[in-house]
Design a protein around this motif. Structure first.
Motif, mmCIF file in Angstrom:
data_model
loop_
_atom_site.group_PDB
_atom_site.id
_atom_site.type_symbol
_atom_site.label_atom_id
_atom_site.label_comp_id
_atom_site.label_asym_id
_atom_site.label_seq_id
_atom_site.Cartn_x
_atom_site.Cartn_y
_atom_site.Cartn_z
ATOM 1 N N ARG A 72 22.010 14.769 110.591
ATOM 2 C CA ARG A 72 22.920 15.298 111.757
ATOM 3 C C ARG A 72 22.125 15.034 113.446
ATOM 4 N N LEU A 73 21.209 14.482 113.236
ATOM 5 C CA LEU A 73 20.581 13.880 115.196
ATOM 6 C C LEU A 73 21.524 12.478 115.342
ATOM 7 N N ALA A 74 21.288 11.708 114.108
ATOM 8 C CA ALA A 74 21.298 11.070 113.546
ATOM 9 C C ALA A 74 22.851 9.991 113.901
ATOM 10 N N THR A 75 23.562 11.182 113.116
ATOM 11 C CA THR A 75 24.871 10.880 113.215
ATOM 12 C C THR A 75 25.163 11.564 115.607
ATOM 13 N N GLY A 76 24.411 12.643 115.341
ATOM 14 C CA GLY A 76 25.355 13.242 116.870
ATOM 15 C C GLY A 76 24.832 11.961 118.043
ATOM 16 N N ARG A 77 23.438 10.804 117.716
ATOM 17 C CA ARG A 77 23.841 9.579 119.246
ATOM 18 C C ARG A 77 23.634 8.570 117.861
ATOM 19 N N GLY A 78 24.913 8.769 117.115
ATOM 20 C CA GLY A 78 25.424 6.810 117.123
ATOM 21 C C GLY A 78 24.711 5.552 116.448
ATOM 22 N N VAL A 79 23.520 6.428 115.697
ATOM 23 C CA VAL A 79 22.428 5.054 114.932
ATOM 24 C C VAL A 79 22.964 6.232 113.514
ATOM 25 N N THR A 80 22.330 4.944 112.714
ATOM 26 C CA THR A 80 22.321 4.839 111.292
ATOM 27 C C THR A 80 21.320 6.028 110.472
ATOM 28 N N PHE A 81 21.795 6.900 109.853
ATOM 29 C CA PHE A 81 20.519 7.264 109.256
ATOM 30 C C PHE A 81 20.005 6.311 107.794
ATOM 31 N N LEU A 82 18.507 6.335 107.816
ATOM 32 C CA LEU A 82 18.446 5.471 106.529
ATOM 33 C C LEU A 82 17.363 6.451 105.592
ATOM 34 N N HIS A 83 17.670 6.549 104.327
ATOM 35 C CA HIS A 83 16.466 7.063 103.307
ATOM 36 C C HIS A 83 16.349 6.276 102.142
ATOM 37 N N ASP A 84 14.814 5.831 102.103
ATOM 38 C CA ASP A 84 13.999 5.547 101.391
ATOM 39 C C ASP A 84 13.096 6.691 100.596
ATOM 40 N N LEU A 85 14.246 6.512 98.768
ATOM 41 C CA LEU A 85 14.056 8.051 98.407
ATOM 42 C C LEU A 85 12.549 7.687 97.279
ATOM 43 N N GLY A 86 12.404 6.245 97.425
ATOM 44 C CA GLY A 86 11.701 5.641 95.787
ATOM 45 C C GLY A 86 12.085 5.528 94.673
ATOM 46 N N SER A 87 11.850 6.943 94.217
ATOM 47 C CA SER A 87 12.058 6.909 92.826
ATOM 48 C C SER A 87 13.194 6.991 92.197
ATOM 49 N N GLY A 88 13.900 7.616 93.042
ATOM 50 C CA GLY A 88 15.662 7.308 92.450
ATOM 51 C C GLY A 88 15.428 8.459 91.696
ATOM 52 N N LEU A 89 15.153 9.581 91.680
ATOM 53 C CA LEU A 89 15.723 11.256 90.872
ATOM 54 C C LEU A 89 17.277 11.161 90.619
ATOM 55 N N VAL A 90 17.978 11.182 89.527
ATOM 56 C CA VAL A 90 19.375 11.195 89.281
ATOM 57 C C VAL A 90 20.430 12.271 88.614
ATOM 58 N N THR A 91 18.855 12.644 87.876
ATOM 59 C CA THR A 91 19.734 13.609 87.021
ATOM 60 C C THR A 91 18.701 15.372 87.440
#
Ligand SMILES: *Cc1c(COP(=O)(O)O)cnc(C)c1O
Length: 434
Positions: free
Chosen positions: A219-238
């Motif tokens: 929300r902060l990133a969007t409000g200030r016009g910057v990109t939000f990147l998230h390194d999740l590591g393990s990649g759980l999809v289920t």
């Protein structure tokens, strides 16, 4: 330029066995008898002719073991690899148009369906995913990250180093144990390209701690016009993973929480091939596709085939065919039964006792820091020959068996042993102890 055939290599090994014997004699030992020299030559030959990279039986109980090749793949995943490995394929060929296509098209459509992402791209591993994302979206500009997340994943992968190679400038905020939203807020400048959140995959900060939830950062990133990147590591999809895994971030949730770009490994909790999967908004992914580093970090056809097969298993609800989930879900009773059967068969060999033994296995080596599952092991209780010596002998058997030692016992944790390998395991124990 000639390579020696097997015959010449056999001769060389016989000579080496003789040389070793001569050295021993010169050092004052008795001359070994003829059979001993033959045995030694045979051993050297077997070692010489054996492949360097071989299968091992993972009896450590660590399901995602980085040193043992991370996630093993199931028959359907392997079949997909074999299918493309030995033939030509439409890897970069659009069959309907009869012209050049994209190697990423096959897997990315499925990644989008599984994760709910708008777009996706695949690279060599997650370290490469982080590097490419930073290079393509943040080079020459600032990236804000919490001091509590400046992690080393192992094998030279340190966030600050990757950041500097990418050309992005690191801006650290907060402290090791506590970082607040206001810390990020204050650090945003006209030079800020992104906020990066890194999942603590291989450690845990406990006690007086505080981190900012992904949703607030988004929300902060969007409000200030910057990109939000998230390194999740393990990649759980289920979301039907065993309860022990529910602390890991779901890729779908990370995207819903507002990550513009998220990345994860293919061979951790996805249970597929080594790969780095990047998901996010189309306009961001297009920038990654156009970056020259993509060519450097690209994946081959076998990886893409395995990844596609893995994703199809998720879409079809057949996750039990992914060995990772089969192993994670096996209940302790089943493991106890197998441990008892092996112990019953071996019982006592020489002076070494063999018992079924309840234990706990950790899910990840270098991932999932506090995920532990109840398990059962075959325990070997050595007498004079120490446990670590026994452990070493098991490592030298064929196939090599990797076990752990706890309180002078060698534990062979069956959670990570395929049931089909129980007989091989029992035979190897008998050989080593016999
Ligand atoms: C494992 C991990 C990486 C590195 O992934 P690889 O696929 O091993 O390159 C990067 N970031 C996090 C948070 C991880 O857990």
């Amino acid at each position: 330029m000639g390579f020696d055939g097997p015959q010449a290599r056999a001769t060389a090994m016989a000579r080496r066995a003789l040389d070793e014997a001569r050295v021993e004699v010169r050092q004052g030992s008795e001359a070994p008898d003829f059979d001993a020299i033959i045995d030694r030559a045979e051993t050297l030959m077997i070692e010489e002719l054996r492949m360097g990279l071989v299968r091992v039986i993972n009896a450590t109980g660590v399901i995602i073991h980085t040193n043992l090749g991370r996630a093993p793949m199931g028959s359907e995943q392997i079949r997909a690899v074999i299918e493309v490995a030995g033939t030509y394929s439409n890897l970069e060929y659009d069959l309907s148009e009869g012209r050049r296509g994209s190697r990423y098209a096959h897997a990315t459509r499925l990644i989008a369906r599984v994760t709910g992402a708008e777009a996706a791209i695949v690279v060599n591993n997650n370290a490469a995913a982080v590097l490419l994302t930073l290079a393509a979206l943040c080079s020459g500009r600032e990236v804000i990250i919490s001091r509590g997340e400046l992690v080393e994943i192992g094998g030279e992968f340190r966030i600050p180093d990757i950041m500097s190679i990418s050309g992005a400038r690191l801006v650290e905020v907060g402290t090791t144990n506590r970082t607040h939203l206001v810390d990020y807020e204050r650090a945003i400048s006209p030079d800020t390209a992104a906020i990066l959140k890194v999942h603590p995959s291989n450690y845990k900060v406990v006690g007086f701690t505080s981190t900012v939830p992904a949703r607030d950062l988004a929300r902060l990133a969007t409000g200030r016009g910057v990109t939000f990147l998230h390194d999740l590591g393990s990649g759980l999809v289920t979301d039907d993973a065993p309860a022990d895994f529910t602390g890991e971030p779901l890729v779908q949730v990370a995207l819903e929480d507002g990550a513009n770009v998220a990345m994860f490994s293919g061979d951790k909790l996805l249970g597929g091939p080594q790969a780095g999967i990047i998901v996010g908004h189309t306009h961001h992914i297009i920038q990654l596709e156009r970056h020259p580093l993509l060519r450097v970090l690209r994946v081959d056809k076998m990886t893409l085939a395995a990844l596609e097969a893995t994703l199809r298993l998720y879409l079809d609800g057949r996750t039990d065919e992914i060995p990772l989930w089969r192993m994670a879900r096996t209940d302790a009773d089943e493991l106890e039964r197998r441990a008892r059967a092996i112990a019953e068969e071996l019982r006592e060999i020489g002076s070494i006792k063999v018992e079924a033994f309840p234990t706990r296995s950790v899910a990840g080596g270098g991932s999932l820091p506090d995920v532990e599952v109840g398990s059962w092991a075959v325990a070997l209780l050595p007498d004079r020959a120490g446990a670590s010596e026994l452990q070493r002998s098991l490592r030298r058997s064929d196939p090599p068996i990797v076990a752990r030692v706890e309180e002078d016992r060698v534990l062979l944790d069956l959670r990570t042993v395929a049931p089909d390998d129980d007989r091989t395991l029992a035979a190897a124990i008998r050989r080593v102890l016999g």
